[in-house]
Design a protein around this motif. Sequence first.
Motif, PDB file in Angstrom:
ATOM      1  N   VAL A 163     -21.683  42.466 -16.517  1.00 35.22           N
ATOM      2  CA  VAL A 163     -22.875  42.123 -15.744  1.00 35.22           C
ATOM      3  C   VAL A 163     -23.089  40.613 -15.735  1.00 35.22           C
ATOM      4  O   VAL A 163     -23.469  40.047 -14.712  1.00 35.22           O
ATOM      5  N   GLN A 164     -22.797  39.934 -16.829  1.00 38.17           N
ATOM      6  CA  GLN A 164     -22.881  38.475 -16.796  1.00 38.17           C
ATOM      7  C   GLN A 164     -21.886  37.923 -15.782  1.00 38.17           C
ATOM      8  O   GLN A 164     -22.179  36.967 -15.066  1.00 38.17           O
ATOM      9  N   ASP A 165     -20.724  38.542 -15.691  1.00 36.83           N
ATOM     10  CA  ASP A 165     -19.744  38.123 -14.701  1.00 36.83           C
ATOM     11  C   ASP A 165     -20.300  38.268 -13.284  1.00 36.83           C
ATOM     12  O   ASP A 165     -20.062  37.420 -12.433  1.00 36.83           O
ATOM     13  N   LEU A 166     -21.059  39.349 -13.035  1.00 36.12           N
ATOM     14  CA  LEU A 166     -21.666  39.531 -11.712  1.00 36.12           C
ATOM     15  C   LEU A 166     -22.598  38.374 -11.360  1.00 36.12           C
ATOM     16  O   LEU A 166     -22.655  37.940 -10.213  1.00 36.12           O
ATOM     17  N   PHE A 167     -23.341  37.902 -12.334  1.00 34.16           N
ATOM     18  CA  PHE A 167     -24.260  36.788 -12.105  1.00 34.16           C
ATOM     19  C   PHE A 167     -23.526  35.454 -12.024  1.00 34.16           C
ATOM     20  O   PHE A 167     -23.977  34.541 -11.339  1.00 34.16           O
ATOM     21  N   SER A 168     -22.434  35.325 -12.722  1.00 32.80           N
ATOM     22  CA  SER A 168     -21.743  34.039 -12.822  1.00 32.80           C
ATOM     23  C   SER A 168     -20.723  33.789 -11.718  1.00 32.80           C
ATOM     24  O   SER A 168     -20.348  32.649 -11.484  1.00 32.80           O
ATOM     25  N   ASN A 169     -20.251  34.832 -11.083  1.00 34.38           N
ATOM     26  CA  ASN A 169     -19.188  34.698 -10.087  1.00 34.38           C
ATOM     27  C   ASN A 169     -19.563  35.432  -8.802  1.00 34.38           C
ATOM     28  O   ASN A 169     -20.270  36.433  -8.828  1.00 34.38           O
ATOM     29  N   THR A 170     -19.027  34.949  -7.709  1.00 38.91           N
ATOM     30  CA  THR A 170     -19.263  35.602  -6.430  1.00 38.91           C
ATOM     31  C   THR A 170     -18.547  36.944  -6.403  1.00 38.91           C
ATOM     32  O   THR A 170     -17.366  37.034  -6.736  1.00 38.91           O
TER      33      THR A 170
END
Length: 180
Positions: A163-170
């Motif tokens: 989920v952090q990846d969802l916020f950090s990357n397009t």
Amino acid sequence: MTETTVTIDDAAQRSARLGEAGAAWAKRIGANPDNANLTYTAAGVGVGSVATRISAGKHQFLVDEPAALAGDDAAASPVEFALGAIIACQVVVYRLYAEQLGIQLDDITIKAEGDLDVRGLFGIDESIRPGFSDIRLAVSITGPESQERYEELGRIVEARCPVQDLFSNTTPVSAVVTKA
């Protein structure tokens, strides 16, 4: 609202479950790398003023907005659920990697704050994005390890939390609109 929780008070039980899950996934993926690819689904239907009843697997939950955003304030808002999603995912990943690295993590509490400028949502200023401009996580861990060891764990979680990846990357999102 009814909340169902499964409590695992025993660290040994948690450790065993995490170890079993890791071993099972390693076996599945080892047998066929395509087994690593998962597809999650959810569906929603509008209810009330602007609320949505979400179905995800065997679970259902309500998402609403506060009165200031035309809602009935019957449930948390979509952006509050997004903050809850990053918190929940982080808890899982902290526990998973603590187990893998042999780091004792007795308890974990995470607080998330996100800044959102509604001028983007309402189209008042096209230069302002409609989503969060910043999210801050405050992670509090109890256990016998050193501060440095927990910071090492935190860096791994930042790199591995879906989920952090969802916020950090397009992430590409596509929609097909049809008249029913």
